[in-house]
Scaffold this active site. Structure first.
Site, PDB file in Angstrom:
ATOM      1  CG  HIS A 189      -2.026  -1.034   1.114  1.00 37.90           C
ATOM      2  ND1 HIS A 189      -3.052  -0.949   0.194  1.00 37.90           N
ATOM      3  CD2 HIS A 189      -2.228  -2.182   1.813  1.00 37.90           C
ATOM      4  CE1 HIS A 189      -3.852  -1.998   0.340  1.00 37.90           C
ATOM      5  NE2 HIS A 189      -3.370  -2.769   1.309  1.00 37.90           N
ATOM      6  CG  ASP A 227      -2.626   5.032  -2.763  1.00 37.54           C
ATOM      7  OD1 ASP A 227      -1.751   4.215  -3.103  1.00 37.54           O
ATOM      8  OD2 ASP A 227      -3.508   4.767  -1.932  1.00 37.54           O
TER       9      ASP A 227
END
Length: 366
Positions: free
Chosen positions: A111, A141
């Site tokens: 992540h 992200d």
């Protein structure tokens, strides 16, 4: 996967006709009302050969395909870039991953926090003697992921339109977050960046570039780095007699500066300081919560946020263009909201469309 919807949102905001491919199981489920705005939705079963065939027909009409699978998954589903370009040579394939299409970690799960850790970004964030501080999921992200993918896709489209030849865009969040650290890595090369976390010029260690708590528990951000801004800060706080302006950058004075600045800001509420510094170049700004930002006078004047009749706000498309009028994005559709319309555009008749729905190959929002 956040970066792919974000990239789709950015491209849609900039005027692209974006079609989101949803799984049939996602029909009836909620979507993020901001990240999913401004595009259409087609729900299809990609494990079905008929479903794959339908998506291939859509791809043959497209300039860009964006996917966020682990390396090799698109190939197993029948969407290998070379296969897609066999019938659409101009196609640009944007491939969003954490670790990239190649390398020993390519298949590893992760992540935002993992990609920032690997690229050296996370190690630079936080305060001295404390653990690294994750910056939400903005740098991996969205900044180093979705935004970099959008830039790469647009560059690929420009080349494809000029040459008639498409290509892959390998957008990895480890690459993108490392790229966002270009300034820091440049300073490391010159020996100008401290190796201890939280001691760099923009880390908050300097008393004139940090945040302070106010009387009401709110905070202000201070960015008075340059001497003229520092002078305005000291004057605005009424500390001219207590702070030596000529020793602003002397670390031996920083504890005293910080103590006096903190005491001064703690004497008044946040919005009072905002009022006092509103016309000053002291670089003092109230720290607004996300729900407060849309009401900021400057942001409201620029329409930085779009506010619907119910009072819900979302960031407006950016950047602004001198010749292209700003568009208000359409509301986020439900998964499968445009399935029938897309099938009709592909030339299928009502009977064929009904059969695809009945067999579970596609699905439409109720």
């Amino acid at each position: 996967m956040g970066p792919v919807p974000f990239c789709g949102m950015v491209l849609s905001d900039l005027g692209a006709d974006v079609l989101r491919i949803h799984r049939t199981a996602e029909v009836g489920k909620p979507v993020n009302p901001v990240l999913a705005r401004g595009r259409r939705s087609f729900a299809v079963d990609l494990k079905s050969a008929r479903g794959v065939s339908l998506v291939r027909q859509i791809v043959d009409r497209a300039e860009v395909v964006i996917e966020g699978f682990r390396p090799g998954v698109a190939e197993r589903l029948g969407f290998a870039p070379d296969v897609l370009r066999a019938t659409n040579p101009r196609l640009v394939v944007g491939r969003m991953t954490g670790y990239g299409q190649t390398g020993p970690a390519a298949q590893r799960a992760g992540h935002d926090i993992n990609y920032l850790a690997a690229s050296g970004v996370l190690g630079a964030l936080g305060t001295p003697g404390a653990p690294p501080l994750p910056p939400l999921n903005l740098l991996g992200d969205f900044g180093g992921g979705g935004m970099l993918l959008a830039v790469g896709v647009l560059a690929g489209v420009l080349r494809a339109r000029a040459s008639g030849v498409g290509q892959d865009v390998d957008a990895a969040m480890v690459d993108g977050s490392a790229l966002l650290m270009a300034m820091v890595y440049g300073q490391l090369v010159r020996g100008d960046w401290p190796r201890e976390r939280g001691t760099g010029p923009f880390s908050g260690v300097r008393p004139y570039y940090t945040t302070y708590e106010c009387a009401d528990g709110g905070y202000v951000a201070v960015g008075a780095s340059e001497p003229k801004f520092f002078r305005a800060l000291v004057h605005g706080l009424g500390l001219t007699a207590a702070i030596d302006l000529d020793r602003q950058s002397d670390p031996s004075t920083w504890d005293e500066q910080r103590r006096r600045f903190a005491a001064a800001f703690a004497a008044q509420p946040r919005d009072e300081w905002a009022r006092r510094f509103a016309a000053s170049d002291a670089c003092v700004t109230p720290v607004l919560a996300p729900e407060e930002a849309p009401s900021d006078a400057h942001l409201a004047a620029r329409s930085t946020f779009l506010v619907d009749p119910a009072g819900n706000a979302q960031p407006a498309p950016a950047p602004r263009f001198s010749e292209t009028p700003p568009a208000r994005p359409e509301s986020a559709p439900l998964p499968g909201a445009h399935t029938t319309a897309v099938l009709t555009e592909l030339g299928l008749d009502a009977e064929d469309i009904a059969a695809l729905h009945r067999d579970g190959v596609v699905a439409s929002a109720a």
